[in-house]
Structures are given as C-alpha cells and as structure tokens.
Design a protein around this motif. Sequence first.
Motif, PDB file in Angstrom:
ATOM      1  N   GLU A  52       4.148   0.659  -2.954  1.00  0.00           N
ATOM      2  CA  GLU A  52       5.735   1.249  -2.779  1.00  0.00           C
ATOM      3  C   GLU A  52       5.690   1.634  -4.672  1.00  0.00           C
ATOM      4  O   GLU A  52       7.573   2.657  -4.637  1.00  0.00           O
ATOM      5  N   LYS A  55       6.512   5.453  -2.938  1.00  0.00           N
ATOM      6  CA  LYS A  55       7.703   5.300  -2.666  1.00  0.00           C
ATOM      7  C   LYS A  55       8.472   5.679  -2.424  1.00  0.00           C
ATOM      8  O   LYS A  55       9.630   6.745  -2.775  1.00  0.00           O
ATOM      9  N   TYR A 100       7.959  -7.572   4.227  1.00  0.00           N
ATOM     10  CA  TYR A 100       7.537  -6.005   4.956  1.00  0.00           C
ATOM     11  C   TYR A 100       6.367  -5.911   3.775  1.00  0.00           C
ATOM     12  O   TYR A 100       5.145  -5.840   4.080  1.00  0.00           O
ATOM     13  N   GLN A 103       3.998  -8.914   5.181  1.00  0.00           N
ATOM     14  CA  GLN A 103       3.418  -8.101   7.026  1.00  0.00           C
ATOM     15  C   GLN A 103       2.308  -6.807   6.504  1.00  0.00           C
ATOM     16  O   GLN A 103       1.189  -6.339   6.589  1.00  0.00           O
ATOM     17  N   ASN A 104       2.467  -6.395   5.095  1.00  0.00           N
ATOM     18  CA  ASN A 104       1.834  -5.165   4.497  1.00  0.00           C
ATOM     19  C   ASN A 104       0.086  -5.974   4.321  1.00  0.00           C
ATOM     20  O   ASN A 104      -0.698  -5.158   4.423  1.00  0.00           O
ATOM     21  N   TYR A 123      -1.076  -5.144  18.019  1.00  0.00           N
ATOM     22  CA  TYR A 123      -0.171  -5.233  17.091  1.00  0.00           C
ATOM     23  C   TYR A 123       0.624  -4.273  17.841  1.00  0.00           C
ATOM     24  O   TYR A 123       2.504  -4.679  18.075  1.00  0.00           O
ATOM     25  N   LYS A 126       4.326  -5.929  18.694  1.00  0.00           N
ATOM     26  CA  LYS A 126       5.603  -5.122  18.080  1.00  0.00           C
ATOM     27  C   LYS A 126       6.850  -5.142  18.709  1.00  0.00           C
ATOM     28  O   LYS A 126       8.012  -5.317  18.575  1.00  0.00           O
ATOM     29  N   SER A 194       7.833  -6.552  11.910  1.00  0.00           N
ATOM     30  CA  SER A 194       7.967  -6.009  11.824  1.00  0.00           C
ATOM     31  C   SER A 194       9.359  -6.192  12.639  1.00  0.00           C
ATOM     32  O   SER A 194       9.915  -5.142  12.228  1.00  0.00           O
ATOM     33  N   PHE A 201      16.653  -4.476   8.712  1.00  0.00           N
ATOM     34  CA  PHE A 201      16.791  -2.869   8.413  1.00  0.00           C
ATOM     35  C   PHE A 201      18.257  -1.091   8.970  1.00  0.00           C
ATOM     36  O   PHE A 201      18.884  -1.524   8.531  1.00  0.00           O
ATOM     37  N   ASN A 216      16.129   3.110   0.955  1.00  0.00           N
ATOM     38  CA  ASN A 216      14.452   2.922   0.625  1.00  0.00           C
ATOM     39  C   ASN A 216      14.329   2.233  -0.363  1.00  0.00           C
ATOM     40  O   ASN A 216      13.356   1.597  -0.907  1.00  0.00           O
ATOM     41  N   LEU A 219      15.163  -1.321  -1.160  1.00  0.00           N
ATOM     42  CA  LEU A 219      13.802  -2.029  -0.793  1.00  0.00           C
ATOM     43  C   LEU A 219      12.588  -2.262  -1.400  1.00  0.00           C
ATOM     44  O   LEU A 219      11.573  -3.183  -1.323  1.00  0.00           O
ATOM     45  N   GLN A 259       0.169   5.122   3.894  1.00  0.00           N
ATOM     46  CA  GLN A 259       1.453   4.018   4.015  1.00  0.00           C
ATOM     47  C   GLN A 259       2.468   4.438   3.049  1.00  0.00           C
ATOM     48  O   GLN A 259       3.399   4.466   3.491  1.00  0.00           O
ATOM     49  N   GLY A 263       6.402   4.539   5.516  1.00  0.00           N
ATOM     50  CA  GLY A 263       7.541   4.124   4.634  1.00  0.00           C
ATOM     51  C   GLY A 263       8.305   5.051   5.236  1.00  0.00           C
ATOM     52  O   GLY A 263       9.406   4.863   6.105  1.00  0.00           O
ATOM     53  N   ILE A 266       9.414   6.337   8.782  1.00  0.00           N
ATOM     54  CA  ILE A 266       9.730   4.924   9.807  1.00  0.00           C
ATOM     55  C   ILE A 266      11.396   4.759   9.165  1.00  0.00           C
ATOM     56  O   ILE A 266      12.166   4.412  10.073  1.00  0.00           O
ATOM     57  N   ALA A 267      12.030   4.725   7.933  1.00  0.00           N
ATOM     58  CA  ALA A 267      12.952   4.756   7.315  1.00  0.00           C
ATOM     59  C   ALA A 267      13.728   6.225   8.578  1.00  0.00           C
ATOM     60  O   ALA A 267      15.008   6.124   9.043  1.00  0.00           O
ATOM     61  N   LYS A 278      10.411   3.981  18.168  1.00  0.00           N
ATOM     62  CA  LYS A 278       9.281   4.191  16.539  1.00  0.00           C
ATOM     63  C   LYS A 278       8.424   3.182  17.524  1.00  0.00           C
ATOM     64  O   LYS A 278       7.324   3.990  17.606  1.00  0.00           O
TER      65      LYS A 278
HETATM   66  O1  C5P Z   1       4.841  -1.708  11.450  1.00  0.00           O
HETATM   67  P1  C5P Z   1       5.850  -1.460  11.479  1.00  0.00           P
HETATM   68  O2  C5P Z   1       6.084  -0.157  11.690  1.00  0.00           O
HETATM   69  O3  C5P Z   1       6.564  -2.627  11.290  1.00  0.00           O
HETATM   70  O4  C5P Z   1       5.677  -0.877   9.500  1.00  0.00           O
HETATM   71  C1  C5P Z   1       7.000  -1.136   8.570  1.00  0.00           C
HETATM   72  C2  C5P Z   1       6.476  -0.103   7.583  1.00  0.00           C
HETATM   73  O5  C5P Z   1       7.149   0.803   6.924  1.00  0.00           O
HETATM   74  C3  C5P Z   1       6.277  -1.512   6.499  1.00  0.00           C
HETATM   75  O6  C5P Z   1       5.121  -1.330   5.579  1.00  0.00           O
HETATM   76  C4  C5P Z   1       7.364  -1.261   5.642  1.00  0.00           C
HETATM   77  O7  C5P Z   1       6.784  -1.203   4.009  1.00  0.00           O
HETATM   78  C5  C5P Z   1       7.302   0.675   5.516  1.00  0.00           C
HETATM   79  N1  C5P Z   1       9.039   0.189   5.532  1.00  0.00           N
HETATM   80  C6  C5P Z   1       9.650   1.075   4.265  1.00  0.00           C
HETATM   81  N2  C5P Z   1      10.982   1.732   4.384  1.00  0.00           N
HETATM   82  C7  C5P Z   1      11.328   1.342   5.493  1.00  0.00           C
HETATM   83  C8  C5P Z   1      11.175   0.331   6.623  1.00  0.00           C
HETATM   84  C9  C5P Z   1       9.759   1.165   6.545  1.00  0.00           C
HETATM   85  O8  C5P Z   1       8.472   1.963   3.323  1.00  0.00           O
HETATM   86  N3  C5P Z   1      12.732   1.193   5.803  1.00  0.00           N
END
Ligand code: C5P
Length: 313
Positions: A52, A55, A100, A103-104, A123, A126, A194, A201, A216, A219, A259, A263, A266-267, A278
């Motif tokens: 975190e 990020k 999240y 989940q992490n 997984y 999801k 997830s 989000f 982000n 978050l 990781q 993040g 994915i955003a 995704k």
């Molecule tokens: O497996 P999934 O696609 O749900 O994983 C999402 C991952 O991306 C999580 O680790 C979450 O903390 C991270 N994330 C992020 N910023 C976002 C959306 C997800 O860091 N805007």
Amino acid sequence: MLRSSVSTHQKYGSLGLLVLQTTTLVLTMRYSRTQQAEGPRYLASSAVVCTELLKIAACTLLIFRDNSKSLVHAMNQTLWDEIVSKPLETLKLTIPSGIYTLQNNLLYVALSHLDAATYQVTYQLKILTTALFSVSLLGKRLGNYQWLSLLILMTGVVLVQWPSDLTLVPELENLSAGTQFMGLLAVLVACFSSGFAGVYFEKILKESKQCVWIRNIQLGLFGLAFGLTGVFAYDGDRVLTGGFLQGYNSITWIVVLLQALGGLVIAAVIKYADNILKGFATSISIILSSLISYFWLEDFDPTRPSSGSCRNC
Ligand code: C5P
C-alpha cells in the motif's frame, strides 16, 4: 479519431501488462511462501502494508507528472483539494479498501496451501462473481455467448477440484485434504471480495470525474490503515519479537513490487476497459503460469492433484 486510438492503446496495453504482471506475481508469490529459506518466514500482513505504501508513493509521482506546472506546491494543492477537502468522496473508498485488504491477506493464505496453477484456475471464479455484481450493481447486460463462457469457466473450476487418485495414498490424504480446504476457502472468499470490490470501484470511478490516481491514493490510505490494524491484531507478537520486516529477502521485495504494480495496472484496466475484460485477461495468465510451473518449477502436473505445501502457516 486520435483520441480513440490512444484509448484503444491504453485499453489493450493495460490488459497486456496485466497478463504479464499476474503471471509473474503468482509464481513469485508462491515461491516466496514455500521456499526453504533460513530464519523466519516474512509476515504476509506486513507485505500488504508495504504494498500500500508503495502504491501511494507511485500514484503521488503520477499526479506530480500529470500536473501541468509540475511543482511540488501544485501537487500538494491538488492532493489537498481532491482528498482532504472532499471527505465524503474520500470516505466512499473505505468499503473497497477494507475488502481489498482482507482479500490481499487471503491470497497469501491461499498460495501457502495450493500450488500456483490450482490457485490460478480456482481464483478465476471471480469472473463469475464480477459478472453477477456488474449486472446487479452497474446494470450491465451480458449476451448469450458471455453467459456460456462463464458456464464453461465454472465447469473448468469444478474439474480442477474434482477428487482423483489422492485417496490411494492414505498418509497424503489427511494432510492434503486439510491443506487444500484452507486454501480453497481462502480463494472462494477472495472471489466474492474481488468481484464486489472491483465493481464497486468501477462504479465510483465512472460516476465521478476524479482522476484514477487520486482514487487510488484514497483507496491506498484506507488500505494502509486497515493493513496496519491487521498487522498488529494478527501478527502483533511476532512484530514485537522479530520486527516488522522479519524474514524479508529480495524475493519478498519483488513480490511487494509486483503487487504494487498490479494495483496500478488494475486501476488503469478498470478505467480504460472494465472488470469483466480484466477477468478474462487474467485468465490468459493461467495458461502461462501452468506452462511455467510445469516446465520450470516442477510444481504442477495437470494430471495429478496438488500435494499442497505449507511452512508455519
Ligand atoms: O484479484 P483482483 O483483480 O480482485 O485484485 C485486485 C488487486 O488490485 C488487489 O490487490 C487490490 O488491492 C488492487 N487494486 C488497487 N487499486 C485499484 C484496484 C485494485 O491497488 N484501484
């Protein structure tokens, strides 16, 4: 015209990056949780916190880069105006952030109990939860082929988990059944979190004008608070005796970096594409991680169930 080709580039570029990131992350994470290193193993809860932090730092840099004046003062003003002066907008992020964080942490549990490929395939459920939440929360409509592909996906997951000749080896039976059950439970809960957090989000992102990196940071700030609470509630004693960064080595830092990169990617994917795409992009990484596991890590044989392995977990 130019604008649409830029966003097509961003859409497919971010999806491609996601495939690479997911494949390398799952293999490195699995390796980091099962390798026989000297000393204590690193705390998954502290890795979540480090991710975190990274990020938030990366998103701050991206805002700095995007700021037309590129001045620290201008960047601070943007952060103040968008985060502190809009508490209600910021508070909206507590929900996906809390989910999240859970989940992490769960994913480290899962990868301590299942081999990389079994984890990856399971997984993928999801995608189903994401589709269901997209339909119910975002009002998306799916065509017949899309529902059919979800059905095929579910069949695949059931087949991966179908019991095979494991019962012929009694001493493996108890160990593996318990180990696999823990891993599976962790993955199944993570599938729901997830799906929900991703769609939530996306809803926040697409219903407001705030920049994705600001979202982000919001978050990440809550993720940091939840993550630190998790460290002290779950691993407080170990942190006091062995330190916050106990057991860290270069592989752990690579996992944390991947990781954090995930993040950000994915955003971007949620912004330029959507959560369902995704999901299908990460499915491609199953094939890649299965092939790599099979040929290079000897961690996975598609014809046999995983034996599971776990050290101090
Ligand atoms: O497996 P999934 O696609 O749900 O994983 C999402 C991952 O991306 C999580 O680790 C979450 O903390 C991270 N994330 C992020 N910023 C976002 C959306 C997800 O860091 N805007």
